[in-house]
Design a protein around this motif. Structure first.
Motif, mmCIF file in Angstrom:
data_model
loop_
_atom_site.group_PDB
_atom_site.id
_atom_site.type_symbol
_atom_site.label_atom_id
_atom_site.label_comp_id
_atom_site.label_asym_id
_atom_site.label_seq_id
_atom_site.Cartn_x
_atom_site.Cartn_y
_atom_site.Cartn_z
ATOM 1 N N ARG A 296 3.907 8.469 -6.854
ATOM 2 C CA ARG A 296 4.837 7.340 -6.737
ATOM 3 C C ARG A 296 5.754 7.611 -5.556
ATOM 4 N N PRO A 297 6.206 6.556 -4.854
ATOM 5 C CA PRO A 297 7.077 6.764 -3.690
ATOM 6 C C PRO A 297 8.373 7.478 -4.073
ATOM 7 N N ALA A 298 8.868 8.276 -3.173
ATOM 8 C CA ALA A 298 10.118 9.012 -3.405
ATOM 9 C C ALA A 298 11.287 8.040 -3.349
ATOM 10 N N ASN B 154 0.824 -1.207 0.000
ATOM 11 C CA ASN B 154 0.000 0.000 0.000
ATOM 12 C C ASN B 154 0.859 1.259 0.000
ATOM 13 N N ASN B 155 1.903 1.232 -0.849
ATOM 14 C CA ASN B 155 2.796 2.358 -1.078
ATOM 15 C C ASN B 155 3.684 2.701 0.120
ATOM 16 N N GLU B 156 3.774 1.806 1.100
ATOM 17 C CA GLU B 156 4.720 1.942 2.195
ATOM 18 C C GLU B 156 5.596 0.693 2.212
ATOM 19 N N ARG B 157 6.815 0.834 2.752
ATOM 20 C CA ARG B 157 7.715 -0.313 2.814
ATOM 21 C C ARG B 157 7.090 -1.423 3.656
ATOM 22 N N SER C 91 -3.751 4.065 -2.258
ATOM 23 C CA SER C 91 -3.178 4.790 -3.390
ATOM 24 C C SER C 91 -4.052 5.949 -3.772
ATOM 25 N N SER C 92 -5.363 5.715 -3.721
ATOM 26 C CA SER C 92 -6.299 6.769 -4.117
ATOM 27 C C SER C 92 -6.198 7.973 -3.214
ATOM 28 N N SER C 93 -5.927 7.736 -1.946
ATOM 29 C CA SER C 93 -5.894 8.850 -1.006
ATOM 30 C C SER C 93 -4.526 9.466 -0.873
ATOM 31 N N SER C 94 -3.556 9.021 -1.703
ATOM 32 C CA SER C 94 -2.197 9.543 -1.571
ATOM 33 C C SER C 94 -2.107 10.985 -2.003
ATOM 34 N N SER C 95 -3.041 11.450 -2.802
ATOM 35 C CA SER C 95 -3.058 12.846 -3.239
ATOM 36 C C SER C 95 -4.461 13.384 -3.053
ATOM 37 N N SER C 96 -4.539 14.602 -2.665
ATOM 38 C CA SER C 96 -5.851 15.174 -2.392
ATOM 39 C C SER C 96 -6.711 15.250 -3.624
ATOM 40 N N SER C 97 -6.077 15.278 -4.804
ATOM 41 C CA SER C 97 -6.844 15.389 -6.034
ATOM 42 C C SER C 97 -6.764 14.133 -6.858
ATOM 43 N N SER C 98 -6.348 13.032 -6.235
ATOM 44 C CA SER C 98 -6.128 11.800 -6.980
ATOM 45 C C SER C 98 -7.410 11.273 -7.566
ATOM 46 N N GLY C 99 -7.323 10.706 -8.798
ATOM 47 C CA GLY C 99 -8.444 10.029 -9.400
ATOM 48 C C GLY C 99 -8.560 8.620 -8.867
ATOM 49 N N SER D 131 15.464 7.124 -3.443
ATOM 50 C CA SER D 131 16.602 7.657 -2.692
ATOM 51 C C SER D 131 17.110 8.957 -3.318
ATOM 52 N N GLY D 132 17.283 9.989 -2.502
ATOM 53 C CA GLY D 132 17.759 11.288 -2.974
ATOM 54 C C GLY D 132 16.661 12.330 -3.092
ATOM 55 N N TRP D 133 15.396 11.865 -3.175
ATOM 56 C CA TRP D 133 14.262 12.788 -3.245
ATOM 57 C C TRP D 133 13.682 12.989 -1.843
ATOM 58 N N SER D 134 13.326 14.225 -1.522
ATOM 59 C CA SER D 134 12.691 14.542 -0.243
ATOM 60 C C SER D 134 11.257 14.982 -0.490
ATOM 61 N N LYS D 135 10.328 14.369 0.241
ATOM 62 C CA LYS D 135 8.926 14.756 0.155
ATOM 63 C C LYS D 135 8.699 15.951 1.076
ATOM 64 N N LYS D 136 8.272 17.102 0.516
ATOM 65 C CA LYS D 136 8.223 18.327 1.295
ATOM 66 C C LYS D 136 6.894 19.070 1.128
ATOM 67 N N THR D 137 6.637 19.955 2.094
ATOM 68 C CA THR D 137 5.468 20.850 2.044
ATOM 69 C C THR D 137 5.836 22.262 2.492
ATOM 70 N N SER D 138 7.129 22.538 2.630
ATOM 71 C CA SER D 138 7.580 23.794 3.238
ATOM 72 C C SER D 138 7.381 25.011 2.341
#
Length: 932
Positions: A770-772, A572-575, A742-750, A774-781
């Motif tokens: 898609r999961p980030a 479910n998109n988590e390790r 997966s559907s709820s991973s984005s607020s506007s996901s189809g 290595s090297g990518w940071s998931k951010k909201t700042s």
């Protein structure tokens, strides 16, 4: 894979022994130095291999003839990685010069890298017309030229096809030191007499200056000897000669000949008259008085065909025609010795290839020289592989008097070792194997050889459009310290028979008994020998989603970053391993029906299938009784239970070893896979076989080990049958909870969790869908992003090596046509609109659009708007070009990877160029596309 003799035509091309321009005693400047040449319309490429673990950044400083810097390029490596760098024509056109590679951490670059430069010229039709290769050098500290015999060579302007035009000979002189040097080029004729007309004094050759002087051809067709004599013993002069020839039919050829030092024993010098070739052995004396040369030529079986002793005048020469003692299409070798304690000789074997027997025109030429003393003394070698431009790569090994065991591994550009090879080299005979068959087309990487008392090297042969031989070049073998050859197998070290023995010795970090059941087995911890690396276990959990399902059950919905050394099972998109999922032993009780089929297929195979890469895969199928993946990383791997094959134990099929039947979704997936195949053909056993057929776009051998295996390119069948692949349908049949997550991973996901579906000429998705990697940071700042977050590249800069932190997005096109690509991005750090402003992207599928900028592989996508989110997405430096692609109806993919630290990506869109008008406000507010 067992290395064995092949009957292929190119095996007639004799092996090329390792040569080098210089080997360092100590490296005062911490540089690796090399050379480029832009004359004759040549394109110069630097090929480098990192033979140590760990990431590191280097700088390539491109210098002109005078030693002045004209360009500076970053070069970043992962451990055991390979990088190629094409030098700009703006710098190199109709000029020549050098380059220096330095480590950004201040360490000696020669302690991590081996490099060479290769110069190409292509015909307008794309075939290779001319190639020459020059090894890079390691500057010496101290009296490099205290003994004058160390810098000498043979020039020869005689045209081998009998034409009146002489062959050009250019002697390159390069001052590797840090202060100007005075030197004298002492020239002798073929009879040894001094040639005052050609001898020349050079005053004040500047530090890092390169100077090329003509020898022979200004005076017609001549043969002679040159010696480079320096006024100061502490001068550091590198020299080599290059022969440029033009044949009577217009063909051109080039040979690079590093200067040599005198020897009284050349060891094994190869000879060949194959394909067909005119072969000469050139020998020159470096003695100030006459000395006797003893020459022994043998055929392929080691039988003597020529034995002679000849007195050679002081600084004189003796040339031997191999064709006079070996018939056409024959192999052999020579050995040149002194009969007394004298300064000795230099020798080389020169090959001039003809289009066909009886035709004097020369199509290609190359040379081999005796291995240096340093190369003979080391125990590990590195050979550079490159199968682009249709090149065949023939790795050759010439056995010594006692015979020799060859231990070797192929290593891909990311540093992953994927094939192990071993054979017994016959005494004084040539052993060769087709590396191109093992690695497939369009591959770059290296081969690490763990034994070296014989002689190694590599020939790259390039084809004509009709399949005939266009050109051949020899590529030097590099010596590397045994202690730093962390992947190379060590001959004679027999550490284990089973992985369990490694775990008993090294604990849970031990992952494999590599080369198990051989006399060179090694305990591996991750990708490194356990006794050299005590780091934690390498994450390589899976190759396919079905393997994750075997371990973690139906909640597993993806093998993320499959086919890399960092693959992770996602639930479910988590390790999965961070969600408290069941272990492999517990999940083995619910193994899928596909496991049973695989086991059944394996059981009837006679033991020739490729069952596994890791012991964990065997445990997932056969439970805790599985204790080894025997012959792992080969095409004959077998799951072992104790000392027996798991598939040959009574009641040992994977289904019987499981206490319960497969889950309904796994069964459904298997059924879907079978029904969507479109064909019952058995296409492959391993991914490498798919790559050899379909090139680098092939990413998986789906249903491997079954009779309905399919080569997959991205998420679609490579052969284009049946639309989207069964892999896609399999991944889309995950549980409802997976779909919901997966559907709820984005607020506007189809809706859905599979490929994004194009509608009305638009497909749009959030980067965080898609999961980030290595090297990518998931951010909201940074405010203003869409969806629930954005990704920022926080890894190191990768300006010249795409593919780091790779994330793949799959979409389905319903309306075929030309689509424009854009992403919404932002410069997330700094105040410069030309920095932190780009990342890499490549299309998987589709084709270039006539009249638009061609996108072939990874391309840099950049913008120049600081302080705001922008949809500007262009490529090509200093000439911005929009990015467009022609997509057929069906499933395709896009991959992104990190390039500039501090560049953020929010969402990605494709829109039909001729029917959809673009505006930022429109695409900012569009919802994410629905998914399958």
């Amino acid at each position: 894979m067992k290395i064995k003799r092949s009957a292929a035509l190119l095996l007639g091309l004799v092996l090329s022994l390792s040569t080098s321009l210089s080997i360092a005693k100590a490296n005062e400047t911490n540089e690796i130095l090399g050379f480029w040449n832009g004359f004759q319309s040549l394109t110069s490429v630097i090929e480098c291999h990192k033979f140590t673990e760990g990431s590191e950044s280097f700088t390539v400083e491109v210098r002109n003839q005078a030693g002045q810097a004209v360009d500076s390029i970053g070069l970043e490596f992962e451990g055991l990685g390979t990088r190629h760098l094409i030098l700009s024509e703006a710098v190199t056109k109709d000029a020549y010069g050098s380059f220096a590679i330095t480590s950004e951490n201040g360490a000696s670059a020669s302690g991590d890298l081996r490099c060479h430069s290769i110069m190409y010229r292509l015909r307008p039709s794309g075939e290779v017309e001319l190639v020459m290769t020059t090894p890079a050098v390691l500057p010496e500290d101290g009296p490099a030229n205290a003994e004058l015999e160390k810098v000498a060579g043979i020039y020869n302007s005689v045209n081998p096809d009998g034409d009146a035009a002489p062959v050009s000979n250019w002697l390159t002189l390069f001052n590797a030191g840090n202060k100007p040097a005075d030197l004298f080029v002492e020239v002798h004729g073929i009879d040894g007499r001094p040639d005052a007309q050609q001898s020349v004094r050079i005053e004040q050759l500047g530090a890092k200056e390169r100077r090329d002087i003509a020898l022979g051809h200004p005076f017609g067709q001549q043969i002679g000897l040159y010696k480079v004599v320096t006024d100061n013993e502490d001068s550091n002069i590198v020299s080599f000669s290059t022969r440029f020839g033009q044949s009577s039919d217009g063909s051109e050829y080039a040979i690079v000949l590093p200067s040599q030092g005198a020897t009284c024993d050349t060891a094994l010098l190869p000879t060949s008259t194959f394909d067909p070739a005119l072969n000469w052995i050139e020998v020159a004396s470096l003695s100030p008085s006459a000395q006797t040369l003893a020459a022994q030529l043998s055929n392929e079986t080691g039988a003597s065909v020529l034995s002679e002793e000849t007195e050679v005048a002081a600084y004189g020469q003796h040339h031997i025609s191999v064709n006079s003692v070996l018939p056409l299409q024959s192999l052999g070798h020579a050995r040149i010795n002194c009969t007394a304690e004298t300064p000795g000789f230099i020798a080389q074997s020169i090959y001039y290839g003809h289009p066909a027997a009886g035709i004097s025109a020369v199509r290609w030429a190359y040379a081999t020289q005796p291995p240096s003393e340093e190369t003979r003394a080391v125990s590990s070698l590195l050979l550079s592989l490159n199968t682009f431009l249709g090149a065949s790569n023939w790795v050759n090994f010439l056995g010594n008097e006692e015979g020799e065991t060859l231990d070797a591994q192929f290593v891909d550009p990311a540093g992953n070792s994927f094939i192990s090879s071993a054979t017994l080299a016959r005494e004084k005979q040539t052993n060769a194997f087709a590396a191109h068959s093992a690695v497939g087309s369009n591959f770059v990487g290296m081969l690490l050889a763990g034994s070296n008392s014989g002689a190694f090297s590599l020939l790259r042969a390039f084809p004509e459009a009709d399949g005939s031989l266009a050109y051949v070049t020899s590529v030097s073998a590099f010596s590397i310290p045994k202690a730093q050859a962390q992947i190379a197998a060590v001959s004679g070290a027999d550490e284990c028979d089973f992985t369990s023995e490694c775990k008993a010795a090294f604990g849970s970090q031990a992952t494999d008994c590599f080369n198990s059941r051989s006399d060179s087995s090694i305990c591996l911890c991750g990708s490194s020998p356990c006794d050299e690396d005590t780091s934690s276990e390498t994450e390589d959990q899976c190759n396919r989603t079905v393997e994750c399902k075997r371990i973690y059950g139906n909640s597993a919905n993806d093998c993320f970053d499959s086919r890399s050394s960092r693959s992770v099972c996602l639930c479910n998109n988590e390790r999965c391993d961070e969600l408290g999922s069941s272990s492999s032993s517990s999940s083995s009780s619910s193994s899928s029906s596909s496991s049973s089929s695989s086991s059944s297929s394996s059981s009837s195979s006679g033991g020739t299938l490729d069952q596994c890469d890791f012991t964990s895969q065997c445990k997932a199928i056969y439970g805790s009784k599985a204790n080894d993946c025997l012959n792992s990383r080969s095409d004959k791997s077998i799951c072992m239970c104790g000392r027996n094959r798991c598939d040959q134990l009574s009641g040992s099929s994977s289904s019987s070893s499981s206490s319960s039947s497969s889950s309904s979704s796994s069964s459904s997936s298997s059924s879907s896979s079978s029904s969507s195949s479109g064909s019952s053909g058995d296409q492959c056993n391993t991914t490498s076989q798919c790559k050899s057929i379909y090139g680098s776009s092939a990413s998986d051998c789906q249903n491997s080990q079954k009779n309905n295996s399919i080569c997959i390119c991205g998420n679609a069948r490579c052969d284009g049958v049946g639309g989207s692949s069964s892999s896609s349908s399999s991944s889309s049949s995950s549980s409802s909870s997976s779909s919901s997550s997966s559907s709820s991973s984005s607020s506007s996901s189809g809706s859905g969790s599979g490929a994004f579906i194009e509608k009305d000429g638009i497909v749009l998705f959030e980067v965080e869908s898609r999961p980030a990697a290595s090297g990518w940071s998931k951010k909201t700042s940074i405010s203003g992003f869409k969806g629930n977050s954005y990704y920022e590249w926080s890894g190191p800069n990768h300006f010249n090596n795409p593919g780091n932190g790779k994330i793949r997005y799959t979409f389905k096109i319903n309306n075929a046509g030309v689509y424009e690509f854009r992403w919404r991005s932002r410069i997330a750090k700094g105040n410069d609109n030309t920095e932190h402003n780009d990342n890499w992207m490549q299309f998987i599928g589709g084709s270039n659009v006539s009249g638009e900028f061609k996108i072939n592989g990874w391309t840099k996508v950049y913008q120049n708007n600081k302080g705001k989110w922008t949809w500007r997405s262009v490529t090509k430096d200093h000439d911005p070009q929009r990015i467009r692609r022609n997509f057929s109806k069906g499933t395709h993919s896009i991959e992104i990877s990190g390039r500039s630290n501090g560049h953020a990506i929010d969402r990605i869109a494709l829109f039909k160029a001729n029917s959809v008008s673009f505006s930022e406000s429109k695409f900012n507010n569009l919802p994410e596309s629905n998914r399958q």
